[in-house]
Design a protein around this motif. Structure first.
Motif, PDB file in Angstrom:
ATOM      1  N   TYR A 215       0.822  -1.214   0.000  1.00  0.00           N
ATOM      2  CA  TYR A 215       0.000   0.000   0.000  1.00  0.00           C
ATOM      3  C   TYR A 215       0.860   1.271   0.000  1.00  0.00           C
ATOM      4  N   ILE A 216       2.092   1.169   0.505  1.00  0.00           N
ATOM      5  CA  ILE A 216       2.953   2.351   0.550  1.00  0.00           C
ATOM      6  C   ILE A 216       4.177   2.230  -0.362  1.00  0.00           C
ATOM      7  N   THR A 217       4.651   0.997  -0.603  1.00  0.00           N
ATOM      8  CA  THR A 217       5.857   0.810  -1.429  1.00  0.00           C
ATOM      9  C   THR A 217       5.550   0.650  -2.907  1.00  0.00           C
ATOM     10  N   GLY A 218       4.322   0.238  -3.216  1.00  0.00           N
ATOM     11  CA  GLY A 218       3.989  -0.073  -4.600  1.00  0.00           C
ATOM     12  C   GLY A 218       4.468  -1.442  -5.034  1.00  0.00           C
ATOM     13  N   ILE A 219       4.971  -2.231  -4.091  1.00  0.00           N
ATOM     14  CA  ILE A 219       5.494  -3.562  -4.418  1.00  0.00           C
ATOM     15  C   ILE A 219       4.599  -4.628  -3.783  1.00  0.00           C
ATOM     16  N   LEU A 220       3.818  -5.286  -4.610  1.00  0.00           N
ATOM     17  CA  LEU A 220       2.998  -6.418  -4.190  1.00  0.00           C
ATOM     18  C   LEU A 220       3.726  -7.689  -4.609  1.00  0.00           C
ATOM     19  N   THR A 221       3.861  -8.628  -3.683  1.00  0.00           N
ATOM     20  CA  THR A 221       4.716  -9.792  -3.896  1.00  0.00           C
ATOM     21  C   THR A 221       3.914 -11.085  -3.940  1.00  0.00           C
ATOM     22  N   CYS A 222       4.354 -11.969  -4.825  1.00  0.00           N
ATOM     23  CA  CYS A 222       3.796 -13.313  -4.949  1.00  0.00           C
ATOM     24  C   CYS A 222       4.935 -14.320  -4.848  1.00  0.00           C
ATOM     25  N   ALA A 223       4.764 -15.333  -4.001  1.00  0.00           N
ATOM     26  CA  ALA A 223       5.713 -16.448  -3.942  1.00  0.00           C
ATOM     27  C   ALA A 223       5.221 -17.545  -4.882  1.00  0.00           C
ATOM     28  N   VAL A 224       6.124 -18.072  -5.685  1.00  0.00           N
ATOM     29  CA  VAL A 224       5.799 -19.150  -6.614  1.00  0.00           C
ATOM     30  C   VAL A 224       6.463 -20.421  -6.098  1.00  0.00           C
ATOM     31  N   LEU A 225       5.660 -21.420  -5.788  1.00  0.00           N
ATOM     32  CA  LEU A 225       6.136 -22.660  -5.179  1.00  0.00           C
ATOM     33  C   LEU A 225       5.840 -23.823  -6.111  1.00  0.00           C
ATOM     34  N   GLU A 226       6.917 -24.522  -6.507  1.00  0.00           N
ATOM     35  CA  GLU A 226       6.770 -25.682  -7.393  1.00  0.00           C
ATOM     36  C   GLU A 226       7.850 -26.688  -7.044  1.00  0.00           C
ATOM     37  N   GLU A 227       7.436 -27.926  -6.758  1.00  0.00           N
ATOM     38  CA  GLU A 227       8.360 -28.958  -6.295  1.00  0.00           C
ATOM     39  C   GLU A 227       9.190 -28.400  -5.137  1.00  0.00           C
ATOM     40  N   ALA A 228      10.525 -28.323  -5.245  1.00  0.00           N
ATOM     41  CA  ALA A 228      11.338 -27.811  -4.135  1.00  0.00           C
ATOM     42  C   ALA A 228      11.785 -26.368  -4.367  1.00  0.00           C
ATOM     43  N   GLU A 229      11.225 -25.716  -5.354  1.00  0.00           N
ATOM     44  CA  GLU A 229      11.660 -24.371  -5.739  1.00  0.00           C
ATOM     45  C   GLU A 229      10.735 -23.309  -5.158  1.00  0.00           C
ATOM     46  N   CYS A 230      11.329 -22.188  -4.717  1.00  0.00           N
ATOM     47  CA  CYS A 230      10.579 -21.008  -4.339  1.00  0.00           C
ATOM     48  C   CYS A 230      11.209 -19.798  -5.035  1.00  0.00           C
ATOM     49  N   ARG A 231      10.391 -19.034  -5.740  1.00  0.00           N
ATOM     50  CA  ARG A 231      10.862 -17.801  -6.352  1.00  0.00           C
ATOM     51  C   ARG A 231       9.760 -16.757  -6.180  1.00  0.00           C
ATOM     52  N   PHE A 232      10.024 -15.529  -6.595  1.00  0.00           N
ATOM     53  CA  PHE A 232       9.083 -14.449  -6.322  1.00  0.00           C
ATOM     54  C   PHE A 232       8.777 -13.646  -7.582  1.00  0.00           C
ATOM     55  N   ILE A 233       7.518 -13.219  -7.676  1.00  0.00           N
ATOM     56  CA  ILE A 233       7.080 -12.284  -8.707  1.00  0.00           C
ATOM     57  C   ILE A 233       6.622 -11.031  -7.974  1.00  0.00           C
ATOM     58  N   GLN A 234       7.030  -9.851  -8.469  1.00  0.00           N
ATOM     59  CA  GLN A 234       6.656  -8.599  -7.823  1.00  0.00           C
ATOM     60  C   GLN A 234       6.182  -7.583  -8.856  1.00  0.00           C
ATOM     61  N   THR A 235       5.459  -6.581  -8.377  1.00  0.00           N
ATOM     62  CA  THR A 235       4.937  -5.555  -9.278  1.00  0.00           C
ATOM     63  C   THR A 235       5.979  -4.501  -9.624  1.00  0.00           C
ATOM     64  N   ALA A 236       7.087  -4.491  -8.919  1.00  0.00           N
ATOM     65  CA  ALA A 236       8.156  -3.530  -9.233  1.00  0.00           C
ATOM     66  C   ALA A 236       9.494  -4.116  -8.835  1.00  0.00           C
TER      67      ALA A 236
END
Length: 236
Positions: A215-236
């Motif tokens: 709401y203040i940074t403009g960065i909304l984060t999503c964690a992507v989880l598949e098998e043993a992997e974790c990575r992130f998608i962000q809006t900025a």
């Protein structure tokens, strides 16, 4: 994660419908290249308050923005507070200081309780009730407290250390902070949570935190989880 499943977990949105639109677009593009049969999106709660478009966030979530995905909607402490205001208008004395006024404005409430007078909170609650879509009330009433997928356990705030996952309370799942964040305990599953904003996603052996203060940074984060992997998608 079980083979053939990819989970997208979305952190605290807090009234930023604009960022949610951007993140949904990125998730759709990411999923287009996935060689899996099952896509799941878990929203970790705190859809309302702080940002200026809480109503728009819930409108979008009800509009099936990720067709073909299994969807899980969890309840955050801000949804808990929002519902409490409906039942106990005087609770607005606390709620308005952590984003309640912005939520009332997004639903077209004109009788904003700018002074801490009981009648003002009742008037605001009554106007909100008149403006509030039934579908939004159904949505808030349907929210879950937790979700499990593979070796991951999803909750808005976290869990109480030392208490089995099946015995966790709603209060802790929505509101806990320091006792959970400071723990290096093995909870039995990796806890994926929001609630406590950080500049970057936090990845520890026992938890993954993805509230980046959208709401203040403009960065909304999503964690992507598949098998043993974790990575992130962000809006900025």
């Amino acid at each position: 994660m079980p083979e053939g499943t990819r989970v997208y977990a979305i952190g605290d949105i807090h009234g930023r419908a604009d960022l949610l639109d951007k993140l949904h677009d990125k998730i759709l593009e990411d999923a287009r290249h996935a060689g899996v049969q099952r896509h799941v999106v878990v929203y970790l709660g705190d859809y309302v308050d702080r940002g200026l478009d809480s109503k728009g966030v819930i409108d979008r979530l009800l509009d099936d923005p990720l067709p073909g995905f299994e969807k899980v909607f969890l309840k955050g402490n801000h949804e808990d507070a929002f519902l409490k205001f409906f039942l106990e208008p005087e609770f607005g004395r606390d709620w308005k200081y952590y984003g309640g006024l912005e939520t009332l404005m997004s639903y077209g409430v004109k009788a904003l309780p700018l002074k801490d007078e009981p009648d003002a909170f009742v008037a605001a609650r009554d106007e909100l009730a008149r403006n509030f879509p039934a579908s939004h009330l159904d949505f808030l009433g349907s929210l879950r407290l937790w979700h499990e997928e593979g070796d991951f356990y999803f909750a808005h705030a976290g869990v109480r250390p030392g208490l089995p996952l099946e015995e966790q309370t709603g209060q802790d799942l929505m509101w806990i902070r320091e006792d959970f964040l400071a723990s290096d305990m093995d909870f039995g599953k990796v806890i994926v949570h929001g609630h406590t904003p950080e500049e970057q996603p936090v990845q520890r052996t026992n938890r993954i935190g993805i509230d980046t203060g959208a709401y203040i940074t403009g960065i909304l984060t999503c964690a992507v989880l598949e098998e043993a992997e974790c990575r992130f998608i962000q809006t900025a």
